[in-house]
Design a protein around this motif. Structure first.
Motif, PDB file in Angstrom:
ATOM      1  N   LEU A 112       0.809  -1.220   0.000  1.00  0.00           N
ATOM      2  CA  LEU A 112       0.000   0.000   0.000  1.00  0.00           C
ATOM      3  C   LEU A 112       0.846   1.275   0.000  1.00  0.00           C
ATOM      4  O   LEU A 112       0.325   2.363  -0.219  1.00  0.00           O
ATOM      5  N   LEU A 113       2.145   1.152   0.248  1.00  0.00           N
ATOM      6  CA  LEU A 113       2.995   2.341   0.368  1.00  0.00           C
ATOM      7  C   LEU A 113       3.010   3.222  -0.883  1.00  0.00           C
ATOM      8  O   LEU A 113       2.995   4.450  -0.748  1.00  0.00           O
ATOM      9  N   PRO A 114       3.037   2.659  -2.095  1.00  0.00           N
ATOM     10  CA  PRO A 114       2.976   3.549  -3.267  1.00  0.00           C
ATOM     11  C   PRO A 114       1.683   4.371  -3.312  1.00  0.00           C
ATOM     12  O   PRO A 114       1.700   5.537  -3.715  1.00  0.00           O
ATOM     13  N   ILE A 115       0.584   3.791  -2.874  1.00  0.00           N
ATOM     14  CA  ILE A 115      -0.685   4.522  -2.829  1.00  0.00           C
ATOM     15  C   ILE A 115      -0.595   5.642  -1.801  1.00  0.00           C
ATOM     16  O   ILE A 115      -0.988   6.786  -2.066  1.00  0.00           O
ATOM     17  N   LEU A 116      -0.042   5.329  -0.629  1.00  0.00           N
ATOM     18  CA  LEU A 116       0.126   6.356   0.408  1.00  0.00           C
ATOM     19  C   LEU A 116       1.049   7.460  -0.074  1.00  0.00           C
ATOM     20  O   LEU A 116       0.829   8.638   0.217  1.00  0.00           O
ATOM     21  N   GLY A 117       2.084   7.067  -0.812  1.00  0.00           N
ATOM     22  CA  GLY A 117       3.002   8.066  -1.365  1.00  0.00           C
ATOM     23  C   GLY A 117       2.290   9.044  -2.282  1.00  0.00           C
ATOM     24  O   GLY A 117       2.546  10.254  -2.239  1.00  0.00           O
ATOM     25  N   GLU A 118       1.388   8.533  -3.102  1.00  0.00           N
ATOM     26  CA  GLU A 118       0.632   9.415  -4.004  1.00  0.00           C
ATOM     27  C   GLU A 118      -0.311  10.326  -3.234  1.00  0.00           C
ATOM     28  O   GLU A 118      -0.482  11.490  -3.583  1.00  0.00           O
ATOM     29  N   ILE A 119      -0.914   9.813  -2.165  1.00  0.00           N
ATOM     30  CA  ILE A 119      -1.784  10.641  -1.332  1.00  0.00           C
ATOM     31  C   ILE A 119      -0.969  11.770  -0.706  1.00  0.00           C
ATOM     32  O   ILE A 119      -1.394  12.926  -0.671  1.00  0.00           O
ATOM     33  N   ILE A 120       0.232  11.434  -0.232  1.00  0.00           N
ATOM     34  CA  ILE A 120       1.093  12.443   0.389  1.00  0.00           C
ATOM     35  C   ILE A 120       1.571  13.459  -0.649  1.00  0.00           C
ATOM     36  O   ILE A 120       1.624  14.662  -0.372  1.00  0.00           O
ATOM     37  N   ARG A 121       1.889  12.996  -1.865  1.00  0.00           N
ATOM     38  CA  ARG A 121       2.266  13.935  -2.928  1.00  0.00           C
ATOM     39  C   ARG A 121       1.133  14.928  -3.204  1.00  0.00           C
ATOM     40  O   ARG A 121       1.360  16.121  -3.373  1.00  0.00           O
ATOM     41  N   TRP A 122      -0.091  14.404  -3.253  1.00  0.00           N
ATOM     42  CA  TRP A 122      -1.244  15.273  -3.456  1.00  0.00           C
ATOM     43  C   TRP A 122      -1.350  16.253  -2.295  1.00  0.00           C
ATOM     44  O   TRP A 122      -1.574  17.446  -2.493  1.00  0.00           O
ATOM     45  N   GLY A 123      -1.153  15.762  -1.064  1.00  0.00           N
ATOM     46  CA  GLY A 123      -1.233  16.617   0.113  1.00  0.00           C
ATOM     47  C   GLY A 123      -0.154  17.679   0.157  1.00  0.00           C
ATOM     48  O   GLY A 123      -0.352  18.755   0.713  1.00  0.00           O
ATOM     49  N   ALA A 124       0.996  17.396  -0.443  1.00  0.00           N
ATOM     50  CA  ALA A 124       2.091  18.373  -0.451  1.00  0.00           C
ATOM     51  C   ALA A 124       1.711  19.633  -1.221  1.00  0.00           C
ATOM     52  O   ALA A 124       2.325  20.681  -1.043  1.00  0.00           O
ATOM     53  N   THR A 125       0.681  19.545  -2.046  1.00  0.00           N
ATOM     54  CA  THR A 125       0.217  20.731  -2.771  1.00  0.00           C
ATOM     55  C   THR A 125      -0.587  21.659  -1.861  1.00  0.00           C
ATOM     56  O   THR A 125      -0.848  22.803  -2.219  1.00  0.00           O
ATOM     57  N   GLY A 126      -1.007  21.145  -0.711  1.00  0.00           N
ATOM     58  CA  GLY A 126      -1.834  21.929   0.205  1.00  0.00           C
ATOM     59  C   GLY A 126      -3.318  21.845  -0.114  1.00  0.00           C
ATOM     60  O   GLY A 126      -4.138  22.457   0.568  1.00  0.00           O
ATOM     61  N   ALA A 127      -3.679  21.070  -1.133  1.00  0.00           N
ATOM     62  CA  ALA A 127      -5.085  20.975  -1.546  1.00  0.00           C
ATOM     63  C   ALA A 127      -5.973  20.484  -0.415  1.00  0.00           C
ATOM     64  O   ALA A 127      -7.093  20.978  -0.247  1.00  0.00           O
ATOM     65  N   HIS A 128      -5.476  19.537   0.367  1.00  0.00           N
ATOM     66  CA  HIS A 128      -6.294  18.993   1.458  1.00  0.00           C
ATOM     67  C   HIS A 128      -6.619  20.050   2.502  1.00  0.00           C
ATOM     68  O   HIS A 128      -7.715  20.075   3.053  1.00  0.00           O
ATOM     69  N   GLU A 129      -5.666  20.950   2.785  1.00  0.00           N
ATOM     70  CA  GLU A 129      -5.917  22.006   3.770  1.00  0.00           C
ATOM     71  C   GLU A 129      -6.913  23.014   3.238  1.00  0.00           C
ATOM     72  O   GLU A 129      -7.743  23.540   3.984  1.00  0.00           O
ATOM     73  N   GLN A 130      -6.857  23.294   1.932  1.00  0.00           N
ATOM     74  CA  GLN A 130      -7.839  24.196   1.338  1.00  0.00           C
ATOM     75  C   GLN A 130      -9.230  23.586   1.392  1.00  0.00           C
ATOM     76  O   GLN A 130     -10.205  24.243   1.766  1.00  0.00           O
ATOM     77  N   ILE A 131      -9.326  22.291   1.048  1.00  0.00           N
ATOM     78  CA  ILE A 131     -10.624  21.610   1.042  1.00  0.00           C
ATOM     79  C   ILE A 131     -11.228  21.574   2.441  1.00  0.00           C
ATOM     80  O   ILE A 131     -12.424  21.784   2.632  1.00  0.00           O
TER      81      ILE A 131
END
Length: 135
Positions: A112-131
């Motif tokens: 599952l680590l590659p999937i988690l890595g992609e989630i973290i990459r998405w989070g590094a954009t700050g999109a999750h904090e905006q949402i």
């Protein structure tokens, strides 16, 4: 079909991946949410990515990045037990006093680590904090 499961009767090919889905009974996205859903499971997997950890170390690690709210021992025990039952985490108890138990990722958990890595990459954009309206 198990109680609480959802039947997948979508297209024979995934619109996202192009993969044949005709043999799948449960939508993979719903299954993923059922497997690692909850407030702490993904975070626990991220913590264990750094190697085996003891119960208390995992609990302390969950404070960082979790808005500072401590996890209760009951909930941490439940989350670890569910991850262990699903074959994502291994629990190793040592025959010593005081009691020593370590948790680590299984091969299935490491998958599952590659999937988690992609989630973290998405989070590094700050999109999750905006949402979520976190600033």
């Amino acid at each position: 079909m198990q109680e609480g499961s959802v039947s997948f009767s979508g297209p024979t090919a995934s619109l996202l991946t192009g993969l044949d889905m005709s043999h799948i009974r449960l939508c993979p996205a719903i299954a993923f949410n059922q497997i690692v859903g909850g407030r702490y499971k993904l975070h626990i997997l991220c913590v264990l990515n750094r190697g085996p950890h003891r119960y208390g170390e995992i609990g302390r690690s969950l404070l960082k990045g979790g808005l500072g709210k401590p996890i209760t021992p009951r909930i941490l025990s439940r989350e670890l037990k569910e991850l262990e039952q699903r074959g994502l985490v291994d629990r190793k108890a040592y025959p010593v006093v005081p009691r020593k138990v370590e948790y680590s990722l299984t091969d299935r958990g490491r998958a599952l680590l590659p999937i988690l890595g992609e989630i973290i990459r998405w989070g590094a954009t700050g999109a999750h904090e905006q949402i979520l309206g976190i600033t």
